[in-house]
Design an enzyme around this catalytic site. Structure first.
Site, PDB file in Angstrom:
ATOM      1  N   ASP A   1      -9.441  -6.279 -18.726  1.00  0.00           N
ATOM      2  CA  ASP A   1      -9.723  -7.213 -19.824  1.00  0.00           C
ATOM      3  C   ASP A   1      -8.401  -7.599 -20.478  1.00  0.00           C
ATOM      4  OD1 ASP A   1     -10.528  -8.634 -22.045  1.00  0.00           O
ATOM      5  OD2 ASP A   1     -11.873  -7.094 -22.819  1.00  0.00           O
TER       6      ASP A   1
ATOM      7  N   HIS B   1       0.808  -1.215   0.000  1.00  0.00           N
ATOM      8  CA  HIS B   1       0.000   0.000   0.000  1.00  0.00           C
ATOM      9  C   HIS B   1       0.849   1.276   0.000  1.00  0.00           C
ATOM     10  CE1 HIS B   1      -3.539   2.318   0.227  1.00  0.00           C
ATOM     11  NE2 HIS B   1      -4.268   1.506   0.962  1.00  0.00           N
TER      12      HIS B   1
END
Length: 452
Positions: A395, A157
């Site tokens: 995708d 993070h």
């Protein structure tokens, strides 16, 4: 579900089609070190894991690996390692050592284990950082017997916030398909957050973004696996699905008698804050707060580019007594949240920069209040909203994912909100609470509040 790991290796950046062989793990030139900003240092010093699932057909592992190598050439941070800069401060070393790439298979069809509930079982679908990982990013491809593909990410993070990490995920998918990477990554971490001269610390940051060293760590009564004093009382995670119709009614209730319509995030958080406070059975005089991450990209002036690759997040912390929160109407809770979120504006972000850069943090031995070791947040809650992050645009060439979920993270009171995959405006909320509080929470979370 048995997961078998077949390989684990580093994938290094590919420049001009050739994988970089210049992996230096010790020293580098000054230009190859990216110092962490005050926002990076203020964030959680921990790894975060998420999971995507794709229906067949999916590209071969070798195709995904090649796409990852191309994306890492554009996002060298994720192929680097933590180290120090010339001043001895923590930094990202751009040594092209690579991201970990794990290939695995499952012995069952994916449908046989759906839905993927937020339980320890899902942790086998992404790499773990518990083995002392040096990489700042790790990915795992798990092929199921039906041909479905699960992609698990584990990323640190302090390298970037959720929005910037999502941009890298998209870049990987775009590179795999052979299309231009968008948004274009912006790596300059020095120019955007320079302190003002003279500094203007107009807000209090001690006890807000920073705390003293003696307050580090989880409560003494808690252990590492989410157990409380009672061995039979553990943290369990419940996935709440709020339909578009429920949210619409909730927003109507929240805005009743007012002159504005509040956001979906603020209304859902206000409702969950009240329900969790009731479920915990807090003393009416006890103060409770909700910590909400606020993205500074559009709030700062001039704005920070969408493609910025680091952290640009601070937190709003509206507070009320438990009695005030649960006895006052929903509008009161939403109003508290709205005012505090609005307060985290350009002036607040710049005040934080000036304070964090002033030397006071080092002189007073202050540390970030974002404490990854804290496993029980009661009487408070924390909200990570992923509602505006385009996770479902990923995708690789075989279509968008049909499922997205955070991993199992049993931190009591840490809520994660994300858009439902249905795409109809509904919201999924992952709510971790102690098991003895969960029945009460379930009984009230789908009940619309009174207008009174």
């Amino acid at each position: 579900m048995k997961i078998t790991v077949h390989s684990s290796k580093p994938v290094k950046p590919a420049y001009g089609g050739a994988v970089s062989a210049a992996a230096v793990t010790t020293t580098t030139a000054d230009d190859d070190v990216v110092p962490l900003t005050v926002f990076d240092k203020a964030n959680f010093d921990t790894y975060v894991s998420v999971i995507y699932a794709f229906r067949p057909p999916a590209p071969a592992n070798a195709v995904l690996e090649a796409g990852l190598a191309k994306a890492l050439a554009e996002y060298r941070e994720w192929a680097g390692r933590f180290g120090v800069d010339g001043n001895g401060d923590r930094a990202i070393v751009l040594n092209d050592a690579g991201a970990r790439f794990v290939e695995a298979t499952a012995d069952v069809a994916l449908d046989s284990v759906l839905p993927l509930e937020p339980t320890p079982r899902v942790t086998s679908l992404h790499p773990s950082a518990d083995d002392g990982a040096e990489e700042v990013m790790m990915v795992q491809l798990t092929r199921f017997a039906c041909g479905s593909l699960v992609v698990g990410f584990t990323a640190h993070h302090m390298v970037s916030d959720g929005r910037a990490t999502s941009n890298f995920f998209l870049a990987w998918s775009q590179a795999t398909r052979g299309v231009a990477i968008h948004p274009v990554p912006v790596h300059d971490r020095a120019s955007f957050f320079a302190p003002r001269d003279p500094p203007q610390v107009d807000f209090e940051h001690r006890g807000v973004e920073f705390k003293t060293c003696d307050k580090i760590g989880r409560d003494d009564d808690d252990d590492d696996d989410g157990h409380a004093d009672n061995d039979d009382d553990v943290v369990v995670i419940h996935k709440v699905h709020f339909s578009r119709e429920f949210i619409s009614k909730l927003k109507t209730f929240a805005s009743a008698g007012g002159h504005r319509s509040y956001s979906t995030l603020q209304c859902v958080v206000a409702h969950l804050w009240r329900c969790i406070t009731m479920a915990r059975g807090l003393d009416g005089r006890e103060a409770t707060s909700v910590s909400i991450a606020v993205d500074g990209r559009a709030r700062m002036s001039p704005p920070v580019p969408d493609g910025y690759t680091g952290n640009v997040v601070l937190w709003a912390r509206p507070t009320a007594t438990a009695r005030e929160l649960v006895t006052a109407p929903l509008q009161h809770a939403v109003g508290l949240i709205n005012r505090e979120v609005s307060r985290i504006n350009d002036g607040y972000f710049k005040s934080f920069i000036d304070f964090a850069s002033s030397g006071a943090v080092e002189e007073e031995r202050l540390v970030s209040s974002a404490d990854a070791a804290e496993m029980v947040l009661s009487p408070n809650i924390e909200v990570d909203s992923w509602l505006r992050i385009p996770f479902y645009e990923l995708d690789f060439g075989g279509g968008q994912p049909f499922l997205f979920t955070p991993s199992y993270l049993p931190v009591e009171g840490l809520l994660i909100l994300l858009p439902s995959f249905s795409g109809d405006g509904s919201v999924d909320a992952y709510v971790p609470l102690f098991s003895h509080d969960m029945d009460t929470f379930k009984n009230c979370c789908y009940v619309l509040p009174d207008l009174s």
